[in-house]
Design a protein around this motif. Sequence first.
Motif, PDB file in Angstrom:
ATOM      1  N   ASN A   1       0.840  -1.210   0.000  1.00 32.94           N
ATOM      2  CA  ASN A   1       0.000   0.000   0.000  1.00 32.94           C
ATOM      3  C   ASN A   1       0.871   1.256   0.000  1.00 32.94           C
ATOM      4  O   ASN A   1       0.438   2.324  -0.409  1.00 32.94           O
ATOM      5  CB  ASN A   1      -0.895   0.074   1.247  1.00 32.94           C
ATOM      6  N   GLY A   2       2.104   1.120   0.497  1.00 33.11           N
ATOM      7  CA  GLY A   2       3.026   2.255   0.495  1.00 33.11           C
ATOM      8  C   GLY A   2       3.299   2.741  -0.916  1.00 33.11           C
ATOM      9  O   GLY A   2       3.609   3.907  -1.141  1.00 33.11           O
ATOM     10  N   LEU A   3       3.162   1.843  -1.895  1.00 27.85           N
ATOM     11  CA  LEU A   3       3.377   2.167  -3.317  1.00 27.85           C
ATOM     12  C   LEU A   3       2.082   2.592  -4.005  1.00 27.85           C
ATOM     13  O   LEU A   3       2.047   2.712  -5.222  1.00 27.85           O
ATOM     14  CB  LEU A   3       3.872   0.918  -4.042  1.00 27.85           C
ATOM     15  N   GLY A   4       1.012   2.741  -3.240  1.00 30.41           N
ATOM     16  CA  GLY A   4      -0.264   3.069  -3.860  1.00 30.41           C
ATOM     17  C   GLY A   4      -0.930   1.853  -4.483  1.00 30.41           C
ATOM     18  O   GLY A   4      -1.895   1.978  -5.241  1.00 30.41           O
ATOM     19  N   VAL A   5      -0.403   0.675  -4.185  1.00 24.26           N
ATOM     20  CA  VAL A   5      -1.005  -0.558  -4.717  1.00 24.26           C
ATOM     21  C   VAL A   5      -1.988  -1.080  -3.676  1.00 24.26           C
ATOM     22  O   VAL A   5      -1.611  -1.330  -2.537  1.00 24.26           O
ATOM     23  CB  VAL A   5       0.085  -1.613  -5.004  1.00 24.26           C
ATOM     24  N   LEU A   6      -3.248  -1.203  -4.077  1.00 25.79           N
ATOM     25  CA  LEU A   6      -4.259  -1.662  -3.127  1.00 25.79           C
ATOM     26  C   LEU A   6      -4.134  -3.179  -2.987  1.00 25.79           C
ATOM     27  O   LEU A   6      -4.247  -3.924  -3.941  1.00 25.79           O
ATOM     28  CB  LEU A   6      -5.652  -1.279  -3.623  1.00 25.79           C
ATOM     29  N   GLY A   7      -3.903  -3.602  -1.758  1.00 24.96           N
ATOM     30  CA  GLY A   7      -3.769  -5.036  -1.513  1.00 24.96           C
ATOM     31  C   GLY A   7      -3.974  -5.305  -0.058  1.00 24.96           C
ATOM     32  O   GLY A   7      -3.717  -4.440   0.783  1.00 24.96           O
ATOM     33  N   TRP A   8      -4.467  -6.482   0.241  1.00 28.82           N
ATOM     34  CA  TRP A   8      -4.632  -6.839   1.644  1.00 28.82           C
ATOM     35  C   TRP A   8      -4.570  -8.354   1.777  1.00 28.82           C
ATOM     36  O   TRP A   8      -4.565  -9.081   0.775  1.00 28.82           O
ATOM     37  CB  TRP A   8      -5.920  -6.259   2.230  1.00 28.82           C
ATOM     38  N   GLY A   9      -4.557  -8.785   3.022  1.00 31.75           N
ATOM     39  CA  GLY A   9      -4.427 -10.205   3.276  1.00 31.75           C
ATOM     40  C   GLY A   9      -5.774 -10.896   3.317  1.00 31.75           C
ATOM     41  O   GLY A   9      -6.767 -10.337   3.791  1.00 31.75           O
ATOM     42  N   VAL A  10      -5.806 -12.097   2.799  1.00 30.63           N
ATOM     43  CA  VAL A  10      -7.001 -12.943   2.880  1.00 30.63           C
ATOM     44  C   VAL A  10      -6.509 -14.348   3.219  1.00 30.63           C
ATOM     45  O   VAL A  10      -5.322 -14.638   3.096  1.00 30.63           O
ATOM     46  CB  VAL A  10      -7.783 -12.986   1.544  1.00 30.63           C
ATOM     47  N   GLY A  11      -7.412 -15.185   3.636  1.00 27.04           N
ATOM     48  CA  GLY A  11      -7.034 -16.573   3.893  1.00 27.04           C
ATOM     49  C   GLY A  11      -6.708 -17.265   2.583  1.00 27.04           C
ATOM     50  O   GLY A  11      -7.139 -16.829   1.514  1.00 27.04           O
ATOM     51  N   GLY A  12      -5.985 -18.357   2.689  1.00 29.58           N
ATOM     52  CA  GLY A  12      -5.660 -19.116   1.495  1.00 29.58           C
ATOM     53  C   GLY A  12      -6.903 -19.502   0.711  1.00 29.58           C
ATOM     54  O   GLY A  12      -6.931 -19.408  -0.515  1.00 29.58           O
TER      55      GLY A  12
END
Length: 896
Positions: free
Chosen positions: A224-235
Motif C-alpha cells: 500500500n506504500g506504493l499506492g497498490v491496493l492489496g490486503w491479506g485474505v485466507g488461502g
Amino acid sequence: MTTFTGQDSLKTRRSLSVGGKSYDYFSIKAAEDAGLGDLSRLPYSMKVLLENLLRFEDGRTVSTDDVKAVAQWLHDKRSDREIAYRPARVLMQDFTGVPAVCDLAAMREAMAALGGDPKKINPLVPVDLVIDHSVMVDYFGNPSAFEKNVELEFERNLERYAFLRWGQKAFDNFRVVPPGTGICHQVNVEYLAQGVWTDTDPAGKLVAYPDTLVGTDSHTTMVNGLGVLGWGVGGIEAEAAMLGQPISMLIPEVVGFKLTGRLKEGTTATDLVLTVTQMLRKKGVVGKFVEFHGPGLDHLTLADRATIGNMAPEYGATCGIFPIDAETIRYLTFTGRDADRVAMVEAYARAQGMWRDAGTPDPVFTDTLELDMTTVEPSLAGPKRPQDRVPLSQAAQSFGGDLVGTFKAEDADRSVPVQGCGYSLDQGAVVIAAITSCTNTSNPAVLVAAGLLARKAVEKGLKSKPWVKTSLAPGSQVVTDYLAKAGLQPYLDQLGFNIVGYGCTTCIGNSGPLPDPIAAAVEEGNLVVAAVLSGNRNFEGRVNPHTRANYLASPPLCVAYALAGNMKIDLTKDPIGTGHDGQPVYLKDIWPTNQEVQDAIDASLSAEMFRSRYGNVFEGPAQWRGIQTAEGQTYEWQAGSTYVKLPPFFADMPKTPEAVSDVRGARALAVLGDSITTDHISPAGSIKKTSPAGEYLLSHQVRPQDFNSYGARRGNHEVMMRGTFANIRIRNEMLAGVEGGETRHYPSGEQLPIYTAAMRYAQEGVPLVVIAGKEYGTGSSRDWAAKGTKLLGIRAVIAESFERIHRSNLVGMGILPLQFKDGLTRNDLALDGTETFDIDGIEQDLRPRKDVTMTITRADGQTRQVPLLLRIDTVDEVEYYRNGGVLNFVLRNLAK
Ligand code: MIC
Ligand code: SF4
C-alpha cells in the motif's frame, strides 16, 4: 487473458498514449461525464475500487448500480452495498502457500470425481509465491551461520519444496521465488509490484489498470506504500480469487489519517509506525480502509510509507494506503523498474485523478485523525501486543511493572548462574535481539542506522552481552549489498548480527532454540526474559517459548538492547556499557544523526543493486535447482509423507450441498478472553513433544529435532488439527489457572487436551462451539485457524467482535461467526462448560447479518436465551456457508 469481461455500459473506455505506446483504460473522468458527477474528492483507494467496477461491469456480478453506489459514497461517506471486487493478482508465501497448493491439488481430484475438467483448477490471474517463512535461526553470531541455516532449511523442508516445484509446473500463471531470496512483501515492494498493471484484451489491445492484489499473508498491505491496493485474505479466499471468484465485500468506510510535520532527530520510521498503530487501534478501524494524506507525506520516503502500510493488521485496518506521487515514481525508478512502466504509472495516475501533489485537496473521508510527526518519540511496543506502545524513556519502568505484576516483588531481582558460562542471567535479561521482518528490513534508513550504531559501539569498545541471541535476517539481498558497500556489515558482525538468512526468521517465531545453558537458567529461575525484535508481532508464545516479554523496536534499538542486555536498563538515562577507556557510554553517544544516515544511504544504495539482484530472482540456490520434481496434472501423494497430505475438505462431496441446519445440543470446547489471536488458535511456531501434534509426529518416526514448526506442517491436516488451540499461552476460562490448550470434557468432567476432547465429542456426535471476547482472530491471514476449527467439529464461534480476515475465513470454512449483542458478554453468562447450547435461525430464512437466538441450558435444566448477530455479512457469503465453504462453492460451480 480476459481480466476485463465487462460490457462498459457507461462507455468509459478511453485510450492513453505513453512512450509511443497506446493503452486503453477505464476512465474515471469519463464516468463523471456519464452522469456520476464530480468524483475528484473520492479517496484514492475508492478510485481504485471504482475503476475495478467500471472494468468488470457486466450487469451480473457488477452492475451500474454498484458503480453509482461508489459515487453516492462521496455524499454519505459510507455505504451498505456489497460489491464484487477482482484484484489483478495474488501473492503467497510458503506457510500459507503450501496448504493452498494442497487445496488446489485436492480440488483437481474432486473436480474429476464430480465429472468436471480438472484443468479448470488453474489460476486465471498471475500468482507469485515467495518462499520466505521457513528458514530458522539455528546458527547465529558467526560467519557460517547463514550457510548452515540454509542447509538445515533444505534438509527439513525438501518435501514441501519438491511439492511446490510440482505446483510450479502443474499450474499456469504460477511463479515461485525460491528460498533464500527475500521476504514476500519486500520482494513485492522492490520488484513484483508495478503500480499499474497491463494486459491484452481478447481483441489484442493493451489495457492498463491499477496494480491490485490479495495476498495469503496479512502484511500484504505493505505494498500500500506504493499506492497498490492489496490486503491479506485466507488461502481459501485467495484460491477462490485465483479461480475467478470475485472478492465479495461491502464498500468500506475510509478513515483519513492526516500526517503533518516531520520526524525529529533521533526518531525512526519504526517509532512512527508504532505510534500510528497505537492511535488506530484505539480508534477502532477493523474492516475499514485507512488512507494517509497531508503535507507530512512530503517527508516520508517510500520505505517509510511501506513500513506504515505493513502494520495494517496490527492496527486492524483492511489496508493503510498512500496515493501515488513523485516519491512513488522516484522509488520505482530507483528500484530498477522498467522506464516505460514508470512513465505509464505517472501518466495513468494523472489521467485518473489518482496523482497527489502539494496542491491536491484533501479527499472526503468517513472519519479522520491526525498526527504531527514532530511529536513522535523513540518507542517500543510490548510486552505482548503490537499496539501497546511504550516510550523508550519508560520501557525499563514499564517492564518492571509487568514483572512485578507477574511475580512476587522479591523475585524481581532473581539471578541464576548460567552453567559453564561464568555469568548469571537476571530477570529481564534480553536473550534475543533480532533485526528481522519485512516491516523494517525494507527500510534502508533503519538498517543503516543499526549499522552506524554498531560501528560507533564497536569503536567505543562495546560488545553484545553474551546471553543475547543476535541475528540479522534481511528481507532482500539488496540489503546485504548496501550494508557491505557502506562498510557497516563488519561492525554488525562484530556485535553478533551476522546474516542468518533471507526470510522471516524471528518475526514468524523461527527464532530457533536458545542455547541450552541459557534456556536451562530461564527455566530454573522461572525468569521473565525478553526478546527485542524489529518485527510487527509479539503475541504470546510466538517469538520463542522462553521469552515471556517480547518488544518490537527499530533495528538500531535492537542493537542497543543487545549491548545493554537487560530490559531494566533505562537507555535514556543509564549507561549502555563501558568503553575502552573505562568511561560509561550512553545510547546518545552512539546514536547516529539523521544526516549521517542519509549520507550513508546516498553513498551506498544504487539502482544497479536492485537490477542485478532481481535479474535472476526466480533462479534460487543450487539446492533449489537440484530438487527432483514430479510431473503430472494431479499430484501423487506420498503415503509416508508427514508434510504433504491430501486434505479432507472435499472428500465425498456431493454435487448439490445438503441443507443447512440449526445447532442442537452443542458443548463449549473453550471459553476464551479478549484479543485471541490466530497465533492462539493455530500457532505457527515450535511443536511440543508432549502435545497431541508432537505425539503424532513421534508415532510417525519423526525425531523431535525434525519436528520443524506448525507453520511448515500446514500441508498435513493431521498435525494441524492436533495443533489447533495448542498455543502454550492460551487460557481457557473453563479451567482455572491453566495455561495451554486444555479443556474439560462434559459430562465426564475430565481435563483433556483440546484436540483429544474434540475427538471424543465427535465420537459422541456432539457439536461444538467456542465462546470468546473482543477482537477474536486478531493477527494473521492463516486460514488454518479456521480449517482447524472446522476439523475439530466446531459449528459456531460466538464472540464480542471479530477481526476481519478471520471472520471471513470462518465463513469460508462453513463455520458460523456469531456476535454478542446489546453489550452482553460471556462474563454476564457465567459459563463453566457444563451447559449445552442450541442456535436457531440457521435452517430458516438464512440471510446476511440477521439476528439469531442461542439458548443456553444449564446443568440444572435452567435456560437462558441470548440474542446474537449472525456475522455472515454478504449474500455471497450465505452461498459459501450453504455449500460448506467457499472452495466447495467454487468447485461445484466450476463442475457445472
Ligand atoms: C504472520 O506474520 O503472522 C504470518 C506468519 O506472516 C501470517 C501468515 C501465516 O500465518 O502464514 C500473516 O501475517 O498472515
Ligand atoms: Fe513479514 Fe514477519 Fe510476516 Fe514474514 S512473518 S511476512 S517478516 S511480517
